[in-house]
Design an enzyme around this catalytic site. Structure first.
Site, PDB file in Angstrom:
ATOM      1  CG  ASP A 180    -105.640 -31.992   1.229  1.00 25.01           C
ATOM      2  OD1 ASP A 180    -105.841 -32.105   0.006  1.00 25.01           O
ATOM      3  OD2 ASP A 180    -105.059 -31.020   1.729  1.00 25.01           O
ATOM      4  CG  HIS A 214    -104.442 -30.084  -2.597  1.00 25.58           C
ATOM      5  ND1 HIS A 214    -105.007 -30.103  -1.356  1.00 25.58           N
ATOM      6  CD2 HIS A 214    -104.277 -28.778  -2.909  1.00 25.58           C
ATOM      7  CE1 HIS A 214    -105.186 -28.866  -0.931  1.00 25.58           C
ATOM      8  NE2 HIS A 214    -104.747 -28.041  -1.854  1.00 25.58           N
ATOM      9  CB  SER A 252    -103.658 -25.396  -0.517  1.00 23.58           C
ATOM     10  OG  SER A 252    -105.018 -25.569  -0.752  1.00 23.58           O
TER      11      SER A 252
END
Ligand code: NAG
Ligand code: NAG
Ligand code: NAG
Ligand code: NAG
Ligand code: NAG
Ligand code: NAG
Ligand code: NAG
Ligand code: NAG
Ligand code: NAG
Ligand code: NAG
Length: 735
Positions: free
Chosen positions: A140, A200, A523
């Site tokens: 990620d 994220h 996600s």
């Protein structure tokens, strides 16, 4: 060139902007991934030396290996990335040992309440000792290691099997929770650190395996305990994305994660255009993971509601759609006439005052602006002085765009993404069209229209779970007879850890900084399944990746088709139920041999196959294996004829993992347009791990194009129900 970005909804606009500004390269060399299959067993084989000599043999005069070679893959599989001219690429393609050469792409990256919603409660039975030996590899944007979600208090030293390292860069310290970190640089990722400057990766890692952290919230919204599925598990961080994710780096992440010894890989990113099975970093990386017993979980993408948009089509990955949970975050607009409207927005602001004058975008635009742009409150058109202290009515609210940065407060409809509550930089209420008409009508009805927007609150959504439009849809466009996505999991309004150096709306005008943020996208659903798979593994450490995947699929909640368009193409086998998945009764095992037959059946010849499998397997002489017969937990077939009746037969086998003596009877859920027969109708098992085969014949009348029919078969003894959807369709791609 396809872009590989994370599957987070909020930042797409921002990302594409920064991408464009970084467009470069005046050189005629392009970046390619040269994939060379498994590593030879030969101990003296040196991949890097081999890559260098291969390159030397094909480079044009005047170019050097130093300028061409980007990276070598040499820990879990064989290959390299290089900058090549077109003729160099062609020469290299002829070289023995080269499986495929494909252009590098940039991939897209794509709480509290969600685990309770799924039924994985804080007090649910756990296996903490085994859990602390589980390692989840997260590919990620990096991680924020100082987050409370990754504190290592109470953790022992890393499990013995761990072979990784902490190479997180300057000031990045691993601990006994985050046991490994690596980062990969590229033209778009130039900061040498595994630290997360996007938010994220911190969010996804904490959804899968974050600690229990009490009393967290987003400015009081969605308050509760933040936690991952397996709070005692370890995290290994592979920072493969900065603003976007170079496919070269994604493949490096897999190479390292598998060799480091992770158990599960979570990848919340993907490309919008899928490569062939041997020309895509995620399908290649996950195939090698699989042969080492590592299951890869991948997000389906945020490109719905169009058919055939699901990325991650390979049968050896687990592909995850996104769905809602029963907690929905809304904010209310109170009009001067007492009417209350409902907005889908995360608004952390408390306006000081009972009401404020309203102004319409059309009346607040600069005179040189197009009237439509003013009505839609385009940032460059709105006169910030004129709207100061006023509630602005906009005919269009862009999703968390900075268009509204600098305005006081705004109300308007959002096109398309109205199912998500975005974190807004100012008080905003994204209302539906009916609510917006009501606001307009009130505005027109009085000389001094006034309104206020209240701080967001949580409401209960009794229709949950349902699949939002944004979640990417099947069918699978590489192998239509493998149903994708596989399952769905929570991906809307998820509170989880965040990077404290980024604004929660990702907008530079937003000055707020938070430790926990609310995000939406596939996600967020992907790490829910990665965590659930890890949870199942803590009870069944020796189960294969396909057994874990099968257990989560056959025990999934049956979704209500009335609330989710596109049926199984939206949610696959259904919504995960990790606790039920601990005891599935039967599992569909898919062995390496099954995948070999599958690959041969879709046209891989023996030589291409061997380079992928890394052994001397060959395709059978008559390669009549059909993808529909892969031993998969769901059954799907694309019917091609449109004018005659059809008959399709599926072959399957199941393994007994329930009780030693068990009799399973099949039940077919009826669909008047499908005639389904299962032979035999009873499976009797005498022992554990015994396998039994059965065939499923599905008949029906002519199927018009753009039609999809579904049903399901359920094997049950008195305790377990093993459910597999059956999906028959015709030409869904043509719409
Ligand atoms: C939870 O945190 C809030 C501030 O975020 C605080 O006001 C409240 O007292 C805390 N509650 C508990 C039970 O600790
Ligand atoms: C409302 O007042 C509080 C306390 O004075 C202040 O902290 C806050 O920023 C104000 N909110 C807005 C939106 O102006
Ligand atoms: C913006 O609005 C203010 C106050 O209504 C006005 O004085 C000013 O002229 C406007 N500016 C432009 C460029 O329209
Ligand atoms: C979802 O998409 C369908 C088809 O385009 C559309 O009719 C519907 O309004 C959309 N729903 C939402 C909530 O945007
Ligand atoms: C506003 O939208 C909600 C659904 O979000 C609906 O129940 C309500 O009737 C709408 N109100 C008006 C005035 O249209
Ligand atoms: C309110 O007035 C505007 C023109 O100023 C018009 O475009 C709009 O349709 C009216 N809205 C309603 C709901 O009457
Ligand atoms: C779906 O809608 C149909 C028709 O309105 C209804 O008969 C059926 O019971 C609904 N199914 C579920 C699961 O709610
Ligand atoms: C395949 O490889 C194995 C060892 O890796 C060897 O024993 C076997 O003879 C080989 N088979 C063929 C057909 O080459
Ligand atoms: C079905 O359609 C195909 C062409 O689309 C045609 O060749 C064939 O004869 C048709 N069969 C029947 C039974 O009508
Ligand atoms: C399933 O069908 C195949 C091919 O038609 C056949 O060889 C096999 O014996 C059948 N299996 C069962 C369990 O009936």
């Amino acid at each position: 060139m396809a872009k590989y970005i994370f599957y987070l909804l909020i930042s797409i606009f921002m990302l594409s902007r920064s991408l464009r500004s970084k467009a470069n390269d005046n050189d005629d060399r392009k970046e390619y991934i040269v994939y060379m299959g498994s590593l030879p067993d030969d101990v003296v084989y040196s991949p890097t030396a081999n890559h260098i000599s291969l390159l030397q043999g094909v480079l044009d005069q005047g170019s050097t290996v130093e300028k061409s070679l980007i990276t070598s893959y040499r820990r879990s599989f064989n290959g390299f990335a290089a900058k090549l001219t077109d003729t160099e690429r062609q020469r290299l393609a002829e070289v023995k040992g080269v499986v495929s050469i494909f252009p590098n792409r940039n991939f897209k990256v794509q709480t509290t309440r969600s685990w309770d919603f799924i039924g994985l409660h804080q007090k649910t039975e756990r296996n903490p000792t085994v859990e602390s030996d589980i390692i989840i590899g997260v590919l990620d944007t990096g991680i924020w290691p100082e987050s409370d979600s990754f504190n290592d208090e109470g953790f022992g030293s890393p499990p013995k099997k761990w072979k990784g390292a902490c190479i997180g860069g300057d000031k990045f310290k691993c601990n006994n929770k985050i046991i490994g970190a690596r980062y990969y640089l590229s033209e778009l990722s130039t900061v040498a650190t595994a630290r997360d400057f996007i938010g994220h990766g911190t969010h996804t890692a904490s959804i899968a395996a974050g600690n229990n952290v009490k009393n967290v919230s987003f400015f009081g919204i969605a308050q509760g305990t933040a936690r991952g599925a397996v709070p005692s598990a370890r995290i290994a961080v592979y920072k493969v994305c900065e603003v976007v994710c170079s496919e070269i780096n994604v493949l490096s992440g897999f190479d390292d994660a598998i060799a480091d010894g992770v158990d599960i890989i979570s990848v919340s990113l993907g490309g919008s255009v899928q490569g062939a099975y041997d020309a895509d970093a995620i399908t290649i990386g996950s195939f090698h993971g699989l042969s080492k017993g590592v299951l890869t979980i991948n997000s389906a993408g945020n490109d719905g509601i169009t058919a055939g948009t699901v990325s991650s089509p390979a049968p050896w990955t687990m592909t995850v759609a996104a769905s809602s949970i029963d907690r929905h975050i809304v904010d209310k607009v109170v009009l001067g006439n007492g009417q209350i409207l409902l907005g889908n927005s995360v608004n952390s602001f408390t306006l000081n005052g009972t009401s404020f004058p309203m102004i319409y975008g059309k009346d607040a635009g600069h005179h040189d602006c197009d009237i439509e742009n003013s009505r839609n409150c385009l940032s460059t058109c709105i006169n910030k002085t004129a709207v100061n202290g006023k509630i602005l009515l906009c005919d269009l609210i862009p999703p968390a765009s900075d268009a509204l940065g600098g305005v006081f407060a705004a109300v308007g409809p959002r096109i398309g993404l109205n199912e998500i509550s975005f974190v807004e930089p100012v008080p905003v209420a994204a209302v539906n069209f009916a609510n917006y008409s009501a606001a307009q009508a009130y505005f027109n009805s009085t000389k001094n229209p006034r309104a206020t927007i209240l701080k967001s609150e949580s409401i209960t959504d009794s229709d949950a779970p349902h699949i939002p439009n944004f979640s990417s849809r099947g069918p699978n466009f590489i192998t239509p007879d493998i149903l994708k996505p596989d399952v769905t999991a929570p991906g809307i309004d998820i509170l989880a850890a965040y990077s404290p150096v980024v604004s929660p709306s990702v907008l530079p005008t937003d000055q707020r900084r938070v430790k926990y943020n609310i995000l939406s996208g596939t996600s967020m659903s992907c790490p829910h399944v990665a965590g659930a798979a890890a949870y199942v593994k803590t009870f069944h450490p020796n189960w294969s990746p396909s057994a874990i995947k099968s257990s989560l699929m056959t025990t999934a909640w049956v979704m209500n088709t009335n609330q989710s368009s596109d049926g199984e193409f939206g949610y696959g086998a259904g919504h995960i139920d990790p606790v039920k998945a601990l005891d599935p009764g039967l599992v569909y095992e898919t062995s390496k041999d099954d995948y070999i037959k599958f690959l041969c059946g879709i046209g891989f010849g023996s030589s291409r196959l061997r380079l992928i499998t890394g052994d001397n397997s060959t395709c059978p002489k008559i390669t009549n294996f059909e993808p529909k017969d892969l031993n998969y937990p769901t059954l799907a077939h694309e019917v091609v004829q449109t004018n005659g009746s059809f008959t399709v037969e599926f072959q399957r086998r199941v393994k007994n993992v329930g009780l030693p003596n068990a009799n399973y009877k099949v039940k077919v859920n009826s669909n008047p347009r499908l005639d389904i027969e299962v032979v035999p109708g009873v499976l009797s098992f005498k022992s554990m791990n015994e396998e039994k085969s059965f065939n499923v014949t599905v008949k029906g009348e002519a199927l018009p194009i753009r039609t999809m029919l579904s049903s399901s078969i359920v094997w049950s003894d008195s305790i377990h129900s093993v459910r597999s959807p059956v999906v028959i369709f015709n030409s869904l791609f043509t719409d």
